[in-house]
Scaffold this active site. Sequence first.
Site, PDB file in Angstrom:
ATOM      1  N   GLU A  36       0.871  -1.165   0.000  1.00 28.67           N
ATOM      2  CA  GLU A  36       0.000   0.000   0.000  1.00 28.67           C
ATOM      3  C   GLU A  36       0.915   1.223   0.000  1.00 28.67           C
ATOM      4  O   GLU A  36       1.783   1.339   0.864  1.00 28.67           O
ATOM      5  CB  GLU A  36      -0.875  -0.020   1.261  1.00 28.67           C
ATOM      6  CG  GLU A  36      -1.925   1.046   1.233  1.00 28.67           C
ATOM      7  CD  GLU A  36      -2.823   1.025   2.470  1.00 28.67           C
ATOM      8  OE1 GLU A  36      -2.706   0.100   3.290  1.00 28.67           O
ATOM      9  OE2 GLU A  36      -3.620   1.961   2.602  1.00 28.67           O
ATOM     10  N   ARG A 279       5.168 -13.066   9.534  1.00 23.16           N
ATOM     11  CA  ARG A 279       5.855 -11.798   9.339  1.00 23.16           C
ATOM     12  C   ARG A 279       7.308 -11.901   9.770  1.00 23.16           C
ATOM     13  O   ARG A 279       7.615 -12.622  10.711  1.00 23.16           O
ATOM     14  CB  ARG A 279       5.240 -10.764  10.292  1.00 23.16           C
ATOM     15  CG  ARG A 279       4.332  -9.842   9.635  1.00 23.16           C
ATOM     16  CD  ARG A 279       3.669  -8.919  10.615  1.00 23.16           C
ATOM     17  NE  ARG A 279       2.605  -8.344   9.871  1.00 23.16           N
ATOM     18  CZ  ARG A 279       2.701  -7.208   9.158  1.00 23.16           C
ATOM     19  NH1 ARG A 279       3.755  -6.457   9.213  1.00 23.16           N
ATOM     20  NH2 ARG A 279       1.721  -6.798   8.413  1.00 23.16           N
ATOM     21  N   LYS A 289       4.569   0.571   9.495  1.00 27.79           N
ATOM     22  CA  LYS A 289       4.651   1.860   8.808  1.00 27.79           C
ATOM     23  C   LYS A 289       4.132   2.980   9.697  1.00 27.79           C
ATOM     24  O   LYS A 289       4.641   4.089   9.652  1.00 27.79           O
ATOM     25  CB  LYS A 289       3.849   1.793   7.511  1.00 27.79           C
ATOM     26  CG  LYS A 289       4.687   1.323   6.341  1.00 27.79           C
ATOM     27  CD  LYS A 289       3.903   1.381   5.054  1.00 27.79           C
ATOM     28  CE  LYS A 289       3.133   0.113   4.853  1.00 27.79           C
ATOM     29  NZ  LYS A 289       2.399   0.057   3.596  1.00 27.79           N
TER      30      LYS A 289
HETATM   31  P1  ATP Z   1       2.806  -2.346   8.003  1.00 29.60           P
HETATM   32  O1  ATP Z   1       2.047  -3.031   9.085  1.00 29.60           O
HETATM   33  O2  ATP Z   1       4.242  -2.153   8.284  1.00 29.60           O
HETATM   34  O3  ATP Z   1       2.135  -1.095   7.520  1.00 29.60           O
HETATM   35  P2  ATP Z   1       1.549  -3.698   5.897  1.00 29.60           P
HETATM   36  O4  ATP Z   1       1.392  -5.163   5.887  1.00 29.60           O
HETATM   37  O5  ATP Z   1       0.362  -2.873   6.206  1.00 29.60           O
HETATM   38  O6  ATP Z   1       2.767  -3.362   6.805  1.00 29.60           O
HETATM   39  P3  ATP Z   1       1.620  -3.365   3.097  1.00 29.60           P
HETATM   40  O7  ATP Z   1       2.159  -2.255   2.290  1.00 29.60           O
HETATM   41  O8  ATP Z   1       0.164  -3.579   3.104  1.00 29.60           O
HETATM   42  O9  ATP Z   1       2.153  -3.163   4.562  1.00 29.60           O
HETATM   43  O10 ATP Z   1       2.382  -4.714   2.777  1.00 29.60           O
HETATM   44  C1  ATP Z   1       2.778  -5.153   1.512  1.00 29.60           C
HETATM   45  C2  ATP Z   1       3.145  -6.593   1.616  1.00 29.60           C
HETATM   46  O11 ATP Z   1       4.252  -6.759   2.487  1.00 29.60           O
HETATM   47  C3  ATP Z   1       2.010  -7.408   2.196  1.00 29.60           C
HETATM   48  O12 ATP Z   1       1.871  -8.581   1.427  1.00 29.60           O
HETATM   49  C4  ATP Z   1       2.468  -7.703   3.593  1.00 29.60           C
HETATM   50  O13 ATP Z   1       1.950  -8.917   4.068  1.00 29.60           O
HETATM   51  C5  ATP Z   1       3.980  -7.738   3.441  1.00 29.60           C
HETATM   52  N1  ATP Z   1       4.639  -7.412   4.704  1.00 29.60           N
HETATM   53  C6  ATP Z   1       4.498  -6.294   5.437  1.00 29.60           C
HETATM   54  N2  ATP Z   1       5.226  -6.363   6.567  1.00 29.60           N
HETATM   55  C7  ATP Z   1       5.846  -7.565   6.541  1.00 29.60           C
HETATM   56  C8  ATP Z   1       6.741  -8.238   7.416  1.00 29.60           C
HETATM   57  N3  ATP Z   1       7.140  -7.695   8.564  1.00 29.60           N
HETATM   58  N4  ATP Z   1       7.177  -9.466   7.057  1.00 29.60           N
HETATM   59  C9  ATP Z   1       6.781 -10.022   5.905  1.00 29.60           C
HETATM   60  N5  ATP Z   1       5.950  -9.447   5.041  1.00 29.60           N
HETATM   61  C10 ATP Z   1       5.476  -8.233   5.346  1.00 29.60           C
HETATM   62 MG    MG Z   2      -1.296  -2.452   5.108  1.00 29.25          MG
END
Ligand code: ATP
Ligand code: MG
Length: 577
Positions: A36, A279, A289
């Site tokens: 995102e 994760r 984020k």
């Molecule tokens: P955050 O909680 O840091 O905002 P998010 O999952 O909301 O992370 P996205 O931009 O939606 O962030 O994530 C893009 C991709 O990266 C998704 O498929 C998510 O599952 C993966 N991702 C995010 N954080 C991790 C992590 N710590 N380990 C593995 N994959 C991750």
């Molecule tokens: Mg997200």
Amino acid sequence: MTEAAPSNSNFIRHIVVDDRATGKHAGRVVTRFPPEPNGYLHLGHAKSICLNFGIAADFGGVCHLRLDDTNPAREDPEYVDAIKADVHWLGFDWDALRHASDYFSVFYLCAEKLIRDGDAFVCDLSADEIREYRGTLTEPGRNSPYRDRSVDENIDLFRRMRAGEFADGAKTLRAKIDMASGNINLRDPTLYRIRKVTHQNTGDAWPIYPMYDYAHAISDAVEGITHSLCTLEFEDHRPLYDWCLQRVDLPNHPELVRPVIDAGLFMPVSTPQQIEFARGNLDYTVMSKRKLMELVTEGLVEGWDDPRMPTLSGVRRRGFPPAAIRTFWDRAGVTKQNSTIEFSVLEGCVRDALDASAARRFAVIDPLKLTLTNLPEGHTETLTFPNHPKNEAFGTRAVPFSRALWIEREDFMEVPPKGFHRLIPGGEVRLRGVGIVKCTEVLKDTNGNVTEVRCTLDTDTRHGAPGAERKVKGTIHWVSARDALAAEIRLYDRLFNVPDPDDDSDGKTYHDHLNPDSRRVVSGYVEASLANAKAGDSCQFERLGYFVADARDHAPGKPVFNRTVTLRDSWTKATAK
Ligand code: ATP
Ligand code: MG
């Protein structure tokens, strides 16, 4: 292409191997990384990037970069550019770059199909009421009073939502599934909401926006994704993901993908399979984020690319090689068990990569003057040093040597503790690549601080001389005072001083655990050859650590170096005590 599980195998690779063997996904493997664009990518995202791009590559398939821009208020083109740059920097390239917003018309047509099939309805409950009707983990929810609207009424209302007739929050489109389901995600989840917000790609074309679970499932199917890899918190959403795919049934309804065909974006649709993995977490780090955004907006760091940030732009500026990050996640493996990996393991990967790739240089970060009194004033010579102790291909370089040198202040002690093998009054030490010197005099200022040490050089111990093999316990490094370049040196350390800064069980927040010594700036001297260093160049300052010329502030004539990592792990030792 190999059909055997690759060497760095994991349960997901095994699933892919099986799916190809059984013909479930007989065509090529298609994965996607779907960030995102509401912030910068971090080391956790790198795990997902390495996995998605890695699997596609292992099986001769492709991986898409999909910007999941269904949430208009939070997204910014700055993030989109940063995401693209970071994925490239990590060493990957996407087969197709897509935006979830490319499929807004498809989502819309799919929603009308769901309505026509009796699988969705327009609901007038407010967000609070929806929550109230939803029930709890132990109690079933209640049906919305709007659940039994006729198909015609639903179609009419949904079209008017789309036309912008209703205010934000006045209506939603909801799936008609099961308000008594044990899985709360299936209790008539919202598919669309009204949001009159300008979108970065579609402007004001859409007053309604799809919800994540719905948009995500359909985006995957439209792009022909075979394996949709996501983190464990989406396990409970998988039934909804599958419900959307099954009810929309894209493979049997080509008319629904007409808008992407017309836009030239068509790829054969698929019935993708969602697979969840744990994760990636690191100790001494926060990795959401939201928190990283707070660190930036509250001015606790200098920006998203502050070298202490776990963002990819931060670790890049810190000097972490992308190969080290790939190796790290490869070694960490992919499982369904949540765990936290020690930051020192990542630093170990960084050291290994830089040990092989970084040229050696001399620098002094806390300078003390050393004068060789038995060399004539103006004495100057050029010594030759190998650029790498283990790899001749790095070649050699010229290092000027003269009568006045800078040495590391901590390499001299007037009153040494037991076991101190460096320079002391009356003692001897080897100057790296020069010979043995003996301290004959110590000069101090009026406060008693040592300002200079004077030594004599035993010329019999110089390279090639008869006494060159004579042993002394310590060897120290140096730079020539008249030739060295003054440099700003930024000594970075961990941003947090506890292993789990996210832990707020004691009422503290990560703000309370910021390491006050995470950034120290000193004025030092670097050897003359570093006049040619370009921003982003890494080297090892012998005995001190790996350093990188800062990407923002380093310039010819104004060298600025960031410490990437020390030569040894001091944290594991310190915390094991
Ligand atoms: P955050 O909680 O840091 O905002 P998010 O999952 O909301 O992370 P996205 O931009 O939606 O962030 O994530 C893009 C991709 O990266 C998704 O498929 C998510 O599952 C993966 N991702 C995010 N954080 C991790 C992590 N710590 N380990 C593995 N994959 C991750
Ligand atoms: Mg997200």
